[in-house]
Motif scaffolding. Structure first.
Motif, PDB file in Angstrom:
ATOM      1  N   ILE A 146       0.845  -1.193   0.000  1.00 31.89           N
ATOM      2  CA  ILE A 146       0.000   0.000   0.000  1.00 31.89           C
ATOM      3  C   ILE A 146       0.880   1.243   0.000  1.00 31.89           C
ATOM      4  O   ILE A 146       2.070   1.179   0.316  1.00 31.89           O
ATOM      5  N   PHE A 147       0.293   2.375  -0.352  1.00 35.53           N
ATOM      6  CA  PHE A 147       1.016   3.644  -0.466  1.00 35.53           C
ATOM      7  C   PHE A 147       0.457   4.583   0.600  1.00 35.53           C
ATOM      8  O   PHE A 147      -0.713   4.978   0.532  1.00 35.53           O
ATOM      9  N   VAL A 148       1.271   4.919   1.607  1.00 29.89           N
ATOM     10  CA  VAL A 148       0.755   5.671   2.749  1.00 29.89           C
ATOM     11  C   VAL A 148       1.903   6.403   3.429  1.00 29.89           C
ATOM     12  O   VAL A 148       3.074   6.042   3.261  1.00 29.89           O
ATOM     13  N   ASP A 149       1.572   7.441   4.195  1.00 29.05           N
ATOM     14  CA  ASP A 149       2.590   8.148   4.972  1.00 29.05           C
ATOM     15  C   ASP A 149       2.594   7.639   6.409  1.00 29.05           C
ATOM     16  O   ASP A 149       1.604   7.100   6.909  1.00 29.05           O
ATOM     17  N   GLY A 150       3.725   7.819   7.082  1.00 30.35           N
ATOM     18  CA  GLY A 150       3.902   7.282   8.422  1.00 30.35           C
ATOM     19  C   GLY A 150       3.008   7.903   9.477  1.00 30.35           C
ATOM     20  O   GLY A 150       2.580   7.223  10.418  1.00 30.35           O
ATOM     21  N   ASN A 151       2.709   9.202   9.362  1.00 29.60           N
ATOM     22  CA  ASN A 151       1.860   9.839  10.366  1.00 29.60           C
ATOM     23  C   ASN A 151       0.432   9.284  10.329  1.00 29.60           C
ATOM     24  O   ASN A 151      -0.190   9.084  11.375  1.00 29.60           O
ATOM     25  N   SER A 152      -0.088   9.051   9.135  1.00 31.24           N
ATOM     26  CA  SER A 152      -1.415   8.441   9.032  1.00 31.24           C
ATOM     27  C   SER A 152      -1.399   7.031   9.600  1.00 31.24           C
ATOM     28  O   SER A 152      -2.336   6.609  10.300  1.00 31.24           O
ATOM     29  N   ALA A 153      -0.329   6.287   9.307  1.00 35.38           N
ATOM     30  CA  ALA A 153      -0.210   4.922   9.819  1.00 35.38           C
ATOM     31  C   ALA A 153      -0.117   4.912  11.340  1.00 35.38           C
ATOM     32  O   ALA A 153      -0.715   4.063  12.008  1.00 35.38           O
ATOM     33  N   THR A 154       0.626   5.865  11.901  1.00 38.76           N
ATOM     34  CA  THR A 154       0.743   5.967  13.355  1.00 38.76           C
ATOM     35  C   THR A 154      -0.615   6.235  13.989  1.00 38.76           C
ATOM     36  O   THR A 154      -0.985   5.621  14.996  1.00 38.76           O
ATOM     37  N   ALA A 155      -1.350   7.161  13.408  1.00 37.35           N
ATOM     38  CA  ALA A 155      -2.672   7.496  13.934  1.00 37.35           C
ATOM     39  C   ALA A 155      -3.596   6.291  13.915  1.00 37.35           C
ATOM     40  O   ALA A 155      -4.324   6.028  14.884  1.00 37.35           O
ATOM     41  N   LEU A 156      -3.572   5.546  12.824  1.00 38.90           N
ATOM     42  CA  LEU A 156      -4.431   4.365  12.724  1.00 38.90           C
ATOM     43  C   LEU A 156      -3.992   3.304  13.729  1.00 38.90           C
ATOM     44  O   LEU A 156      -4.825   2.606  14.319  1.00 38.90           O
ATOM     45  N   GLY A 157      -2.677   3.195  13.968  1.00 40.74           N
ATOM     46  CA  GLY A 157      -2.179   2.273  14.980  1.00 40.74           C
ATOM     47  C   GLY A 157      -2.664   2.643  16.365  1.00 40.74           C
ATOM     48  O   GLY A 157      -2.964   1.767  17.188  1.00 40.74           O
ATOM     49  N   CYS A 158      -2.775   3.944  16.640  1.00 44.83           N
ATOM     50  CA  CYS A 158      -3.306   4.395  17.937  1.00 44.83           C
ATOM     51  C   CYS A 158      -4.782   4.049  18.080  1.00 44.83           C
ATOM     52  O   CYS A 158      -5.242   3.688  19.177  1.00 44.83           O
ATOM     53  N   VAL A 159      -5.526   4.145  16.976  1.00 37.64           N
ATOM     54  CA  VAL A 159      -6.946   3.770  17.019  1.00 37.64           C
ATOM     55  C   VAL A 159      -7.076   2.284  17.333  1.00 37.64           C
ATOM     56  O   VAL A 159      -7.788   1.882  18.265  1.00 37.64           O
ATOM     57  N   TYR A 160      -6.370   1.456  16.572  1.00 39.31           N
ATOM     58  CA  TYR A 160      -6.464   0.009  16.778  1.00 39.31           C
ATOM     59  C   TYR A 160      -5.841  -0.397  18.112  1.00 39.31           C
ATOM     60  O   TYR A 160      -6.244  -1.400  18.704  1.00 39.31           O
TER      61      TYR A 160
END
Length: 561
Positions: free
Chosen positions: A157-171
Motif C-alpha cells: 500500500i502507499f501511505v505516509d507514516g503519520n497516518s499509519a501511526t494514527a491508525l495504529g493508535c486507534v487500533y
C-alpha cells in the motif's frame, strides 16, 4: 521556501533515496544551480523555456529539455491562479509522453482525486493533454530514460507514516489524545481525529468515544495525557524535538510516578527551531534520558509506515505493561513522505494488555497492595485505577520519593529501593520490546553494521551495493531501546561495527557505548545530518572508504614488518 518532491522508481524494490537524479524537473529559479548539480551525468533536465536562460547555466554532460510551460498555460487560461496551478499539470502531461506513460494512467488518478468534482476533473484532464499534445507535435519521444509497466508492487500500500501511526493508535485502543501543533507531527492527531470520526462514534447516539484536545502548549498537552492515563485511559501525545524539550519535567513525573504514557516524536532537524521541514534522528538521547535525575525511557524505532502502525499499537501496550512513558521515534522522512509498505494487519481476537492492574475482587480477597512494591521480581509493581474499590486500593500519587506503599519518604533505603526497582523494570523491558532484525552476509565476515529507523530503506540498497564490490557485512537493525542482549552479542561477534545514523553527535553510538560498556574504538560512526534523507550512495561510500583505508594500513604494516 522552495521545496522538492522526489520519486524513486526501482524494479529491485528499493524505497530509500539512491543519491543523484536521473530526471530533474526544475521549477524554482532560486534553486536552479542546486537542481542542475544533482543530475547524473547523461541524465535529463526538464525546464520551462518560455524565457531564455544563458547557456552558461547548463551542464554539457546532461540532456536539456525545454518546453514553454508558461506560454502554453497563458494561452489556455486567463485567471492568474489557474495559469500557475495548471502549469504543473501541463508538465506532468509532457513528462507522460517523454517517459512513455499512457494518458489513461493519469486520467484514472484524476477521476479518483476529483470524484464528485467534475469541473476540476475536466480542467485537469484538459491541462494534462495540453502538455501531451505539445510534446507529440514538437519533440521526439519517448526519451532514452523511461518507465515501464511491471507487476512488482503486489499487495503493498502507499501511505505516509503519520497516518499509519494514527491508525495504529486507534487500533491500539487510544481514547485520549492531547497535542499542540508542531511540524512535522501535527498530521498525527489530525489523522487520529479523522479515523476516530469513522471508527469511534456510537452508531445509536452519534456520540464520540474519544477525547481529542488541542492544548495551549506542549506542557499542557503532556499534562492532559498523564492525567488521562492515571485515570485508566490509553492516552498519547504527538510532538517533535522542541516539544520534547518543553515536556521533560512532566515526562519525569510520569516516569517516577509510573504512569503509562505514549509519546510520538516525529523528529526534525535541531537544536532550537532548527530545520522544521527537514529530517534527522536527533532526539535519541533527549528521549532516552528525558527529564532531570536518573531516568531511562523505552524507545521504539519504526522503519516505515507499516511499523508505525504496528509500533504505535505496541507502544500503548508497553506503556500499560511497564507503567512508564514509551516513545515512538518516527521522523519527518517516515512521517510525512508517502511510500510503499506492507498492508496493515490486525488480529480481531487480540486483547489489550493493561498489565498489572489489581481488581476489586483481588483487593476484597485480601491481596496485599503496595503501589510501588516489587512482588514479582521484574521491577513492575501492581496498580489500581481510580474507583476500583470504595475503601481499598487507594494511594497517593506524587512526584516525590516514597516507600513501597506510596507513603512519603526521603529515607535513603526507600529511595534506593525505588530507583533500583525502576532499573530492574527497565531491564525487564528489554525482553518485551520489538527485537532486532539480523541480516547475515553471504560470506563470513568480521565486519558488521547497526542501523535503525529511517536509515533502513537506504541501508538495504547500500548492503547490496557493497556486496557487488566484494565487501560483506552482517547487518542488524535496532528496533528498540533498551537494547536486547542480542545487540551486545552482535557487536562482540565482529571486530568492526559501523553505526549508521542521521545526526551530528552519533547519538545511537553514544547510547550503545554508555549502556553496553562497548569500546568506542570498535564502533565506527557513519553520520549524515544535512536534513535530507540519507542515501544508499552515502552509506556505501562511507563504509567502503573506511574499509579501503583499513586494508591500506594493513598492507603498510605488513610491508614494514
Amino acid at each position: 521556501m522552495p521545496t522538492w518532491y522526489e520519486v524513486r522508481v526501482s524494479e529491485q524494490g528499493y524505497l530509500g533515496r539512491r543519491g543523484g537524479v536521473d530526471m530533474m524537473v526544475a521549477m524554482n529559479p532560486q534553486t536552479w544551480d542546486a537542481d542542475v548539480a544533482e543530475i547524473e551525468s547523461g541524465g535529463y533536465l526538464f525546464y520551462d523555456n518560455t524565457r531564455p536562460i544563458p547557456e552558461s547555466l547548463f551542464r554539457q554532460d546532461i540532456n536539456v529539455i525545454g518546453i514553454p510551460l508558461t506560454e502554453i498555460s497563458n494561452a489556455a487560461y486567463t485567471e492568474p491562479r489557474q495559469r500557475q496551478l495548471f502549469k504543473n499539470i501541463i508538465y506532468v502531461g509532457a513528462l507522460s509522453v517523454l517517459l512513455d506513460v499512457e494518458a489513461s494512467v493519469f486520467e484514472k488518478l484524476f477521476a479518483e482525486q476529483y470524484r464528485g468534482k467534475e469541473v476540476l476533473l475536466d480542467s485537469n484532464t484538459h491541462a494534462l493533454h495540453l502538455g501531451r499534445d505539445y510534446v507529440k507535435t514538437h519533440m521526439k519521444a519517448p526519451l532514452g530514460i523511461r518507465v515501464k509497466r511491471a507487476d512488482k508492487v503486489g499487495k503493498q500500500i502507499f501511505v505516509d507514516g503519520n497516518s499509519a501511526t494514527a491508525l495504529g493508535c486507534v487500533y491500539g485502543g487510544a481514547t485520549v489524545a492531547a497535542w499542540y501543533p508542531i511540524t512535522p507531527s501535527s498530521s498525527v492527531p489530525e489523522a487520529f481525529q479523522k479515523y476516530c470520526d469513522k471508527f469511534r462514534v456510537e452508531a445509536e447516539s452519534g456520540k464520540s468515544k474519544v477525547a481529542i484536545v488541542q492544548a495551549e502548549d506542549e506542557l499542557a498537552s503532556i499534562g492532559m495525557v498523564i492525567g488521562a492515563a492515571w485515570n485508566g485511559a490509553r492516552a498519547f501525545t504527538a510532538t517533535s524535538g522542541p516539544g520534547i524539550s518543553l515536556m521533560t519535567e512532566f515526562i519525569g513525573l510520569a516516569y517516577f510516578a509510573e504512569i503509562p504514557v505514549t509519546i510520538i516524536d516525529v523528529q526534525r532537524g535541531g537544536p532550537s527551531t532548527g530545520m522544521p521541514t527537514r529530517t534527522q534522528q536527533s532526539d535519541v538521547l533527549a528521549c532516552a534520558y528525558a527529564s532531570h535525575g536518573d531516568t531511562k525511557h523505552v524507545l521504539l524505532f519504526p522503519e516505515d509506515p507499516h511499523e508505525c502502525f504496528v509500533h504505535a499499537a505496541a507502544a500503548l501496550d508497553l506503556a500499560d505493561r511497564l507503567q512508564t512513558p514509551v516513545f515512538l521515534m518516527s521522523d519527518l522522512d517516515i512521517g510525512m513522505n508517502q511510500r510503499l509498505c506492507q498492508p496493515f494487519v490486525w488480529d480481531d481476537a487480540r486483547s489489550y494488555d493493561r498489565g498489572k492492574v489489581m481488581t476489586a475482587e483481588e483487593l476484597e480477597a485480601g491481596k496485599d497492595f503496595g503501589r510501588y512494591k516489587d512482588v514479582d521480581d521484574d521491577g513492575i509493581p501492581w496498580r489500581t485505577l481510580p474507583g476500583t474499590h470504595p475503601t481499598m486500593g487507594s494511594f497517593f500519587t506524587r512526584g516525590t520519593t516514597r516507600d513501597p506503599y506510596a507513603r512519603y519518604s526521603e529515607r535513603g533505603p526507600d529511595y534506593i529501593y525505588n530507583m533500583e526497582r525502576l532499573l530492574k523494570k527497565f531491564k525487564t523491558a528489554a525482553a518485551m520490546v520489538p527485537q532486532p532484525v539480523l541480516r547475515k552476509a553471504a560470506h563470513p565476515t568480521r565486519n558488521g553494521v547497526l542501523y535503525y529507523g529511517s536509515t533502513s530503506p537506504a541501508m538495504s540498497e547500500a548492503l547490496d551495493v557493497l556486496n557487488g564490490q566484494g565487501e560483506y557485512l552482517d547487518a542488524m537493525r535496532i528496533l528498540a531501546f533498551p537494547f536486547p542482549e542480542s545487540v551486545r552479542q552482535f557487536i562482540d561477534a565482529h571486530d568492526k561495527v559501523f553505526v549508521v545514523e542521521q545526526n551530528r553527535d552519533a547519538q545511537m553510538h553514544a547510547l550503545l557505548v554508555n549502556e553496553l560498556a562497548i569500546d568506542p574504538a570498535q564502533l565506527v560512526k557513519v553520520l549524515h545530518y544535512d536534513g535530507t534523507p540519507i542515501t544508499a550512495r552515502f552509506i556505501s561510500a562511507a563504509i567502503e572508504k573506511n574499509l579501503s583505508a583499513a586494508d591500506t594500513d594493513k598492507a603498510r604494516q605488513k610491508e614494514a614488518a
